[in-house]
Design a protein around this motif. Structure first.
Motif, mmCIF file in Angstrom:
data_model
loop_
_atom_site.group_PDB
_atom_site.id
_atom_site.type_symbol
_atom_site.label_atom_id
_atom_site.label_comp_id
_atom_site.label_asym_id
_atom_site.label_seq_id
_atom_site.Cartn_x
_atom_site.Cartn_y
_atom_site.Cartn_z
ATOM 1 N N LEU A 475 0.822 -1.209 0.000
ATOM 2 C CA LEU A 475 0.000 0.000 0.000
ATOM 3 C C LEU A 475 0.856 1.258 0.000
ATOM 4 C CD1 LEU A 475 -2.749 1.439 0.313
ATOM 5 C CD2 LEU A 475 -2.486 1.183 2.790
ATOM 6 N N SER A 476 1.899 1.297 0.831
ATOM 7 C CA SER A 476 2.721 2.503 0.913
ATOM 8 C C SER A 476 3.396 2.813 -0.422
ATOM 9 C CB SER A 476 3.759 2.368 2.027
ATOM 10 O OG SER A 476 4.668 1.313 1.748
ATOM 11 N N GLY A 477 3.920 1.784 -1.088
ATOM 12 C CA GLY A 477 4.516 2.004 -2.401
ATOM 13 C C GLY A 477 3.488 2.408 -3.433
ATOM 14 N N GLY A 478 2.301 1.801 -3.356
ATOM 15 C CA GLY A 478 1.244 2.136 -4.302
ATOM 16 C C GLY A 478 0.787 3.579 -4.186
ATOM 17 N N LEU A 479 0.783 4.120 -2.977
ATOM 18 C CA LEU A 479 0.382 5.518 -2.788
ATOM 19 C C LEU A 479 1.391 6.473 -3.411
ATOM 20 C CD1 LEU A 479 -0.955 5.349 0.886
ATOM 21 C CD2 LEU A 479 -2.295 5.717 -1.188
ATOM 22 N N SER A 480 2.686 6.156 -3.287
ATOM 23 C CA SER A 480 3.695 6.992 -3.953
ATOM 24 C C SER A 480 3.531 6.941 -5.469
ATOM 25 C CB SER A 480 5.101 6.531 -3.570
ATOM 26 O OG SER A 480 5.428 6.910 -2.260
ATOM 27 N N ALA A 481 3.324 5.742 -5.991
ATOM 28 C CA ALA A 481 3.148 5.589 -7.438
ATOM 29 C C ALA A 481 1.900 6.313 -7.929
ATOM 30 C CB ALA A 481 3.076 4.101 -7.798
ATOM 31 N N ALA A 482 0.863 6.370 -7.077
ATOM 32 C CA ALA A 482 -0.389 7.017 -7.480
ATOM 33 C C ALA A 482 -0.216 8.505 -7.735
ATOM 34 C CB ALA A 482 -1.455 6.790 -6.400
ATOM 35 N N SER A 483 0.826 9.127 -7.174
ATOM 36 C CA SER A 483 1.038 10.556 -7.408
ATOM 37 C C SER A 483 1.287 10.851 -8.884
ATOM 38 C CB SER A 483 2.199 11.069 -6.562
ATOM 39 O OG SER A 483 3.427 10.480 -6.976
ATOM 40 N N VAL A 484 1.794 9.861 -9.624
ATOM 41 C CA VAL A 484 2.056 10.051 -11.054
ATOM 42 C C VAL A 484 0.767 10.339 -11.807
ATOM 43 C CG1 VAL A 484 2.965 8.938 -13.128
ATOM 44 C CG2 VAL A 484 4.115 8.612 -10.943
ATOM 45 N N LEU A 485 -0.348 9.790 -11.334
ATOM 46 C CA LEU A 485 -1.628 10.007 -12.005
ATOM 47 C C LEU A 485 -2.063 11.466 -11.967
ATOM 48 C CD1 LEU A 485 -3.563 6.874 -10.652
ATOM 49 C CD2 LEU A 485 -2.331 7.117 -12.826
ATOM 50 N N LEU A 486 -1.548 12.225 -10.980
ATOM 51 C CA LEU A 486 -1.905 13.643 -10.875
ATOM 52 C C LEU A 486 -0.997 14.550 -11.707
ATOM 53 C CD1 LEU A 486 -2.606 13.953 -7.026
ATOM 54 C CD2 LEU A 486 -4.291 13.993 -8.869
ATOM 55 N N LEU A 487 0.104 14.007 -12.233
ATOM 56 C CA LEU A 487 1.069 14.848 -12.933
ATOM 57 C C LEU A 487 0.485 15.601 -14.137
ATOM 58 C CD1 LEU A 487 4.443 12.892 -12.783
ATOM 59 C CD2 LEU A 487 3.978 15.188 -11.934
ATOM 60 N N PRO A 488 -0.383 14.989 -14.963
ATOM 61 C CA PRO A 488 -0.945 15.776 -16.072
ATOM 62 C C PRO A 488 -1.664 17.039 -15.603
ATOM 63 C CG PRO A 488 -1.346 13.445 -16.418
ATOM 64 C CD PRO A 488 -0.788 13.576 -15.030
ATOM 65 N N LEU A 489 -2.353 16.966 -14.462
ATOM 66 C CA LEU A 489 -3.013 18.154 -13.915
ATOM 67 C C LEU A 489 -2.003 19.113 -13.299
ATOM 68 C CD1 LEU A 489 -6.117 16.534 -12.152
ATOM 69 C CD2 LEU A 489 -6.102 17.852 -14.281
ATOM 70 N N VAL A 490 -1.033 18.565 -12.565
ATOM 71 C CA VAL A 490 -0.057 19.392 -11.873
ATOM 72 C C VAL A 490 0.748 20.236 -12.853
ATOM 73 C CG1 VAL A 490 2.083 19.289 -10.524
ATOM 74 C CG2 VAL A 490 0.125 17.892 -9.860
ATOM 75 N N MET A 491 1.129 19.656 -13.974
ATOM 76 C CA MET A 491 1.954 20.372 -14.938
ATOM 77 C C MET A 491 1.197 21.495 -15.645
ATOM 78 S SD MET A 491 5.057 19.248 -14.835
ATOM 79 C CE MET A 491 4.811 19.233 -13.054
ATOM 80 N N ARG A 492 -0.130 21.523 -15.536
ATOM 81 C CA ARG A 492 -0.915 22.598 -16.144
ATOM 82 C C ARG A 492 -1.137 23.776 -15.191
ATOM 83 N NH1 ARG A 492 -4.767 18.323 -18.023
ATOM 84 N NH2 ARG A 492 -4.061 17.682 -20.085
ATOM 85 N N VAL A 493 -0.816 23.611 -13.913
ATOM 86 C CA VAL A 493 -1.061 24.675 -12.943
ATOM 87 C C VAL A 493 -0.043 25.793 -13.134
ATOM 88 C CG1 VAL A 493 -1.109 25.241 -10.486
ATOM 89 C CG2 VAL A 493 -2.054 23.060 -11.268
ATOM 90 N N ARG A 494 -0.532 27.021 -13.230
ATOM 91 C CA ARG A 494 0.324 28.187 -13.404
ATOM 92 C C ARG A 494 -0.042 29.247 -12.364
ATOM 93 N NH1 ARG A 494 2.474 24.951 -15.862
ATOM 94 N NH2 ARG A 494 3.202 24.913 -18.015
ATOM 95 N N ALA A 495 0.950 29.979 -11.893
ATOM 96 C CA ALA A 495 0.713 31.021 -10.898
ATOM 97 C C ALA A 495 0.186 32.288 -11.561
ATOM 98 C CB ALA A 495 2.003 31.326 -10.144
ATOM 99 N N ARG A 496 -0.728 32.956 -10.860
ATOM 100 C CA ARG A 496 -1.238 34.239 -11.320
ATOM 101 C C ARG A 496 -0.252 35.340 -10.950
ATOM 102 N NH1 ARG A 496 -7.037 36.592 -9.252
ATOM 103 N NH2 ARG A 496 -6.033 36.328 -7.229
ATOM 104 N N ASP A 497 -0.063 36.321 -11.822
ATOM 105 C CA ASP A 497 0.830 37.437 -11.521
ATOM 106 C C ASP A 497 0.270 38.263 -10.376
ATOM 107 O OD1 ASP A 497 2.620 36.775 -13.488
ATOM 108 O OD2 ASP A 497 1.647 38.003 -15.012
ATOM 109 N N ALA A 498 1.156 38.698 -9.509
ATOM 110 C CA ALA A 498 0.720 39.521 -8.365
ATOM 111 C C ALA A 498 0.208 40.863 -8.848
ATOM 112 C CB ALA A 498 1.879 39.703 -7.402
#
Length: 498
Positions: A475-498
Motif C-alpha cells: 500500500l505505501s509504495g502504491g500511494l507513492s506511485a499514485a502521485s504520477v496520475l496527478l502529474l498531467p493536472l499538476v503540470m498545467r497549474v500556473r501562478a497568477r501574476d501579483a
C-alpha cells in the motif's frame, strides 16, 4: 530575543559572495548537521522501543513525533524577524538560529541517551519531540537561505544535491552507526555518539568571520548567545511538557489507548485541511493587494500561495501529499520488519552504512543532475516510481531467507529510489514559492507535503495489525506511485501574476 525585521548588511556574505564552491561546501555541512538527528526520533527510536517490548501500535503512535516538522510554518516567520541574542548580532540572523538549533539538537540527544531504558514513555516522547523541533528549526533557517541565494532551477539543482548529499548521508551514517554502537555499548552509547557528531559543526560556525562589524567581540557574543540559548532551551522544554500533558489528558479522556484502531479517525483528519482550504479559496482569490490577509506578516505568505495558484493549489497540495508517502510510511515499520525477519542490529547497521550511503549519494546526485536537464514532469514521475519500487522491495525481503545479498538489494532499492525522489522533489517545491517569502512558503509547502504521510504513519501499527506487513508495504509504495496520475493536472497549474 531582539526584534530585527530588516536584513542585516552583508547577510549573504557567509555564502562566499556567491562563489559556487563555498556555497556547495556550506550546504553540504548544513545537510550533515540537519540529517544526523532524523532517524534518532523516528526509525531508530521505533527499533529501540521494540527492543524494550513496547507494543507495535504504541510504536506507531511515536511516529506522530515526526508530525512536528509539518507545522514548521507556524514558527518559520519568527526566524525571518527575530535574531538570537549574541549569536545573531555577531554571526548574522541565519547562522544565529542554526547555532541555537544545534545546541537544542545536542541537548535533546543527550536527554534521550540518559533515558534510554524507556521506563517512562512520556519522558521518551518529550525528548523526541524536542529533538524534532530543533532539527526542524535548523532546516527552516537553511531552506530560507538556500532559496534566497539560488533563485532559479539551474542554481537550485547543485545546491540541493550538496545539501541532500550531506543530509541523507548523515542520516544513513547515523542510522547505521547507532545500530552498531547500540549492539556494542547499548542505546545510551548510541545516542551519545550521534550527539557528539551532531555538535561538530557548532565550533566551525563559531570560528567563522562575523557579519558586518561584529560589534562586541567574538567571546562576548558567544557567552551572550550561550546564556540566551540556555534560557530558550529551558523555556521550550517546559512549554512542550505542558502541551504534551494536555494532549495526553485529552487522548485519555477520549478513550484512546494502545488497543485503539485510530486509522478511520486519522483518515478523517487527513481530509480536514483540504475541506478548509476549499472553503476559504473564493474569499482569498477576491482579496485585493492591500487586504489584511495578504499583507499580514503572520499569514500573508501562506495566503499568497492560494491567491496565486487558485484552485490549482488544491491539486498541488494533493500531489505533494502523495509524492513522499511511501518513504514516510516505510520509515515507521521498516526496521521492525527487518529485525523480525532475522537480521541482527550489526547486520542492519552495516547495510545502512555502506549500501544505503552509496545508494543515497548516487540517487541524490542523479536526481540533482536530471532536475537541471529533464522536463519537470518526467523527473517527478521517475522519482515516484523508483521510490515505490523501494517500498515493494521490503515485501520481497520479508519472504526470503535472511542473507546478505537480500538485505543489500532491498536496502539499495529503497535508498536509491528515495534519494532521486528527494532531490527532484526539493527542486520542484523550491520553484513553487514566491521569492518575496521564500523561507515561510517553503516551510509551508514542505511541511504540508509530509502532513498526511506522517498522520498515517502514526496509524502504521494499527494498519499492520489489519493487513500485515505485506499489505502495508504494498500500500505505501502504491500511494507513492499514485502521485504520477496527478502529474498531467499538476503540470498545467500556473501562478497568477501579483
Amino acid at each position: 530575543m531582539v526584534i530585527d525585521a530588516r536584513p542585516r548588511p552583508g547577510e549573504r556574505a557567509p555564502m562566499g559572495h556567491h562563489h559556487t564552491k563555498g556555497r556547495l561546501a556550506l550546504y553540504l555541512l548544513l545537510g550533515v548537521s540537519a540529517g544526523l538527528p532524523l532517524f534518532m526520533f523516528s526509525s531508530i527510536l521505533s527499533l529501540r522501543l521494540s527492543e524494550h517490548k513496547v507494543g507495535l501500535v504504541v510504536i506507531g503512535f511515536f511516529a506522530w513525533v515526526a508530525l512536528l516538522p509539518t507545522f514548521k510554518f507556524l514558527w518559520a516567520p519568527l526566524l525571518d524577524r527575530v535574531s538570537v541574542p549574541g549569536f545573531g548580532r555577531f554571526w548574522g540572523k541565519r547562522r544565529g538560529w542554526i547555532m541555537l538549533a544545534q545546541l537544542g539538537i545536542f541537548t535533546s540527544l543527550c536527554a534521550m541517551a540518559f533515558t534510554a531504558t524507556d521506563r517512562s514513555l512520556g519522558v521518551t516522547a518529550l525528548c523526541a519531540v524536542l529533538l524534532a523541533f530543533w532539527t526542524t528549526t535548523l532546516e527552516i533557517a537553511a531552506d530560507g537561505w538556500r532559496i534566497e541565494i539560488a533563485p532559479d532551477q539551474a542554481e537550485q539543482g547543485p545546491i540541493v544535491a550538496a545539501y541532500l548529499w550531506g543530509y541523507r548521508s548523515a542520516m544513513v551514517v547515523a542510522g547505521s552507526g547507532a545500530l552498531i554502537v547500540a549492539d556494542i555499548a547499548g542505546w545510551t552509547g548510541a545516542y551519545l555518539a550521534i550527539a557528539a557528531g551532531a555538535f561538530l559543526p557548532f565550533p566551525i560556525l563559531a570560528a567563522m568571520r562575523p557579519e558586518g562589524d561584529g560589534g562586541g567581540g567574538r567571546m562576548v557574543a558567544l557567552a551572550t548567545g550561550l546564556l540566551a540559548s540556555a534560557t530558550i532551551l529551558i523555556g521550550v522544554a517546559g512549554a512542550t511538557a505542558a502541551i504534551g500533558g494536555v494532549v495526553l489528558a485529552l487522548a485519555a479522556g477520549a478513550g484512546m489507548s494502545a488497543t485503539t484502531n485510530v486509522t478511520p479517525v486519522v483518515l478523517l483528519i487527513c481530509l480536514a485541511p483540504f475541506v478548509a482550504m476549499a472553503l476559504a479559496l473564493p474569499a482569498i482569490r477576491r482579496a485585493p493587494a492591500d487586504a489584511p490577509i495578504r499583507t499580514s506578516a503572520a499569514i500573508g505568505p501562506y495566503v499568497d500561495i492560494f491567491w496565486r495558484y487558485g484552485s490549482g493549489a488544491l491539486v498541488l497540495l494533493a500531489f505533494v501529499s502523495l509524492y513522499r508517502m511511501g518513504d514516510v510510511l516505510a520509515m515507521a515499520l521498516a526496521k521492525p520488519l527487518v529485525k523480525g525477519a532475522g537480521y541482527t542490529l550489526t547486520q542492519m547497521g552495516l547495510a545502512d552504512g555502506v549500501v544505503a550511503l552509496a545508494a543515497n549519494m548516487a540517487g541524490v546526485g542523479a536526481g540533482g543532475w536530471i532536475a537541471t536537464r529533464w522536463p519537470q514532469g518526467w523527473t517527478l514521475a521517475l522519482g515516484a516510481m523508483l521510490a515505490a519500487i523501494g517500498n515493494w522491495a521490503f515485501v520481497w525481503l520479508a519472504h526470503e531467507p535472511p542473507g546478505t545479498a537480500v538485505l543489500v538489494i532491498a536496502t539499495f532499492a529503497d535508498q536509491f529510489g528515495n534519494g532521486i525522489a528527494a532531490a527532484v522533489f526539493v527542486v520542484y517545491l523550491s520553484m513553487l514559492v514566491n521569492p518575496a517569502w521564500p523561507g515561510a512558503q517553503y516551510a509551508f509547502l514542505s511541511g504540508f507535503a509530509f502532513l498526511l504521510p506522517r498522520l498515517l504513519a502514526g496509524a502504521a501499527g494499527s494498519m499492520e495489525a489489519s493487513i500485515g506487513y505485506d499489505g502495508f508495504f504494498l500500500l505505501s509504495g502504491g500511494l507513492s506511485a499514485a502521485s504520477v496520475l496527478l502529474l498531467p493536472l499538476v503540470m498545467r497549474v500556473r501562478a497568477r501574476d501579483a
